[in-house]
Scaffold this active site. Structure first.
Site, mmCIF file in Angstrom:
data_model
loop_
_atom_site.group_PDB
_atom_site.id
_atom_site.type_symbol
_atom_site.label_atom_id
_atom_site.label_comp_id
_atom_site.label_asym_id
_atom_site.label_seq_id
_atom_site.Cartn_x
_atom_site.Cartn_y
_atom_site.Cartn_z
ATOM 1 N N HIS A 111 31.829 46.931 44.874
ATOM 2 C CA HIS A 111 32.324 46.081 43.771
ATOM 3 C C HIS A 111 31.280 45.919 42.653
ATOM 4 C CE1 HIS A 111 35.659 43.862 46.271
ATOM 5 N NE2 HIS A 111 35.502 45.116 46.632
ATOM 6 N N GLU A 132 44.835 47.268 47.442
ATOM 7 C CA GLU A 132 44.009 46.396 48.277
ATOM 8 C C GLU A 132 43.087 45.542 47.417
ATOM 9 O OE1 GLU A 132 41.044 44.750 50.874
ATOM 10 O OE2 GLU A 132 40.665 46.046 49.154
ATOM 11 N N ASP A 140 36.984 50.289 56.594
ATOM 12 C CA ASP A 140 36.846 49.706 55.251
ATOM 13 C C ASP A 140 35.816 48.581 55.306
ATOM 14 O OD1 ASP A 140 37.300 49.175 52.582
ATOM 15 O OD2 ASP A 140 39.066 47.930 52.938
ATOM 16 N N SER A 149 37.512 40.236 53.173
ATOM 17 C CA SER A 149 38.920 40.130 53.553
ATOM 18 C C SER A 149 39.627 41.469 53.390
ATOM 19 C CB SER A 149 39.641 39.112 52.653
ATOM 20 O OG SER A 149 38.892 37.926 52.536
ATOM 21 N N HIS A 191 42.450 52.328 51.686
ATOM 22 C CA HIS A 191 42.977 52.143 50.333
ATOM 23 C C HIS A 191 42.312 53.118 49.361
ATOM 24 C CE1 HIS A 191 39.565 49.569 48.820
ATOM 25 N NE2 HIS A 191 39.504 49.170 50.082
ATOM 26 N N ASP A 196 33.942 52.109 49.310
ATOM 27 C CA ASP A 196 35.062 51.145 49.300
ATOM 28 C C ASP A 196 36.184 51.677 48.449
ATOM 29 O OD1 ASP A 196 36.598 48.909 49.578
ATOM 30 O OD2 ASP A 196 35.343 47.594 48.373
ATOM 31 N N ARG A 255 37.335 31.454 50.804
ATOM 32 C CA ARG A 255 37.404 32.348 51.968
ATOM 33 C C ARG A 255 37.811 31.497 53.154
ATOM 34 N NH1 ARG A 255 37.030 37.971 50.699
ATOM 35 N NH2 ARG A 255 35.976 37.940 48.699
ATOM 36 N N HIS A 288 36.052 19.704 15.659
ATOM 37 C CA HIS A 288 34.664 19.492 15.244
ATOM 38 C C HIS A 288 34.032 18.518 16.234
ATOM 39 C CE1 HIS A 288 31.186 18.324 12.952
ATOM 40 N NE2 HIS A 288 31.472 19.236 12.011
ATOM 41 N N ASP A 316 42.651 52.680 46.007
ATOM 42 C CA ASP A 316 42.300 52.010 44.749
ATOM 43 C C ASP A 316 40.866 51.520 44.809
ATOM 44 O OD1 ASP A 316 42.999 49.965 46.653
ATOM 45 O OD2 ASP A 316 43.238 48.520 45.013
#
Ligand code: BES
Ligand code: MN
Ligand code: MN
Length: 459
Positions: free
Chosen positions: A432, A158, A185, A404, A91, A124, A333, A218, A93
């Site tokens: 990430h 992805e 990947d 994943s 991928h 990645d 997951r 409030h 992206d």
């Protein structure tokens, strides 16, 4: 068995080492963040760049539209119908780079420091996708041919769940027909230790919205007398697990296929220590489902994790307010044979049961992917073992994975071809996260391993 890479390929890769790095840096400079609409022009620019680099490698390449970001499809069919056909997937992206202030050098200005290529997408997955293109080029440039027919599929969605790719694969099943799928990947288990994946987890991703009063109130005038959406959401989230770390959603484990004794034993043989695992992550303690080791928790067991929460006043100082709404992003997951659709039903039933009077709760399933587990035998895996040994001078280990890759299950289902997952990342690579890097040594050896793989697959 090939002990070293064929000299013509080695020579080509050595001679073109600088070009390969320069080009990878060009690719890494394109901020192809699939999640953000402001990057749509960068996505098409990146797809075009990938197509051009495939053409330079000797493939034909097309940029094909999907319902979202385009797919790039490269092909070389010159080995003829007698030779196997391989589909390489990757991928182009990347994940958003924020928070930017935590990067030592800017995310889209790649640099090498201490043998690491720092940039968003370095490992990645741009670095790993690109090393495949360069391995193919080594064959086509030196020999004008490859031992196998080649399809390279690079997608741009992805990191946002590959929502459009399943349909793309189904619609183009005839064109994508192949004997083997190869994907880089993922990561190696440890530096210098090449690794083949035997499992991936699936995913079911939810957004939970809790709505209370029409507007913020409030907290003195109303607090204690009407429902507080933030408290309700906290109770819902707290109800996902029991005190032993088991998931308390009814029927959640019904479809879980336990790992065999042999599989659990093989896992124990890997060089793994909680201490190193904690040091790499910066986490304080190994915490999770009772009765399982850390590796089992990540590879063999399903999870239910909060990815984000939002409610009420979070600014400077104190504000006495009773928030009108609360929101959480929660993802599970999954492991074989759980399915995203079934978990969605169970999650929705659980939350309905947990909803008290005075609020409305909505649950939206944002995206999902099926889990995957494979038997690693046959010519593809034998060839991969030899090719990895050629490049890394070490026999590969078989490892599981907690992450994943949604399309893997679709490839298996639609194309009915075995999938080889052979990754060149490393633990601690910050995928990430800020300061993502790819080991330069692995980029260089990855090109060699994949160039060797095509020779090893020669019929
Ligand atoms: N390359 C990863 C998958 C992965 C993660 C492999 C960790 C090996 C180790 C992939 O790009 C990824 O991040 N996948 C997402 C999928 C999701 C967005 C549907 C993931 O696992 O969160
Ligand atoms: Mn990836
Ligand atoms: Mn990713």
């Amino acid at each position: 068995m090939t002990a070293t890479l064929a000299p013509d390929l080695e020579q080509f890769l050595a001679r073109n080492d600088k070009t390969a790095h320069d080009e990878l840096f060009e690719l890494l400079r394109i901020p192809s963040v699939s999640a953000r609409s402001e990057h749509i022009p960068d996505m098409t620019r990146c797809a075009d760049w990938v197509a051009r680099s495939m053409r330079a490698a000797g493939l034909t390449a097309e940029v094909l539209p999907t319902g979202g970001h385009p797919v790039v499809l490269g092909e070389w069919r010159g080995a003829g119908p007698g030779a196997p056909t391989v589909l390489v997937y990757g991928h182009y992206d990347v994940q958003p780079a924020e928070p930017l202030d935590l990067w030592t050098s800017p995310p889209f200005e790649p640099v090498i420091r201490d043998g690491r290529i720092y940039a968003r997408g370095s490992v990645d997955d741009k670095g790993q996708l690109f090393l495949h293109i360069k391995a193919i080029q080594a064959h086509l440039a030196t020999r004008r041919k490859l031992p196998v027919n080649m399809i390279v599929l690079a997608e741009g969605e992805e990191e946002v769940g590959s929502e459009n790719l399943e349909r793309f694969v189904e619609r183009n099943a005839a064109r994508l027909a192949c004997d083997y799928v190869v994907i880089s990947d993922s990561s190696m288990f440890a530096p210098g230790l090449p690794s083949i994946l035997s499992s991936l987890r699936g995913l079911a991703y939810f957004q939970i919205d809790v709505q209370g009063a029409a507007g913020d109130l409030h907290s003195g005038s109303y607090g204690g007398a009407v429902a507080n959406p933030a408290t309700v959401l906290a109770r819902i989230i707290a109800s996902f697990h029991d005190k032993n770390g088991h998931i308390a959603i009814k029927g959640f484990y019904d479809k879980v296929r336990p790992w065999t004794k042999a599989e659990r034993k093989a896992l124990k043989k890997l060089p793994f220590k909680d201490k190193t695992f904690l040091a790499e992550s910066g986490a304080m303690a190994a915490v999770g489902e009772k009765g399982f080791s850390s590796l089992e928790r990540v590879w063999a067991r399903p999870t239910c994790e909060v990815n984000g929460m939002l409610s009420g006043y979070t600014g400077e100082g104190a504000k006495t307010v009773l928030p009108a709404k609360a929101m959480a992003k929660v993802s599970c997951r999954l492991v074989p044979d759980q399915s995203p659709a079934d978990i969605e039903k169970k999650m929705k039933a659980h939350i309905k049961k947990m909803t008290p009077p005075g609020v409305t709760v909505t649950v939206e399933h944002l995206h999902g992917g099926r889990p995957w587990r494979a038997e690693l035998d046959g010519p593809l895996f034998d060839a991969a073992r030899r090719a990895l040994k050629t490049a890394f001078a070490k026999d590969p280990v078989i490892v599981g994975e907690g992450g994943s890759i949604p399309v893997v299950g679709d490839f298996e289902r639609v194309l009915k071809a075995p999938v080889l997952l052979v990754g060149f990342g490393l633990p601690g690579e910050n995928a990430h996260a800020p300061n993502e890097w790819m080991s330069d040594e692995n980029f260089v050896k990855g090109m060699r391993a994949m160039a060797a793989l095509w020779d090893e697959l020669r019929p």
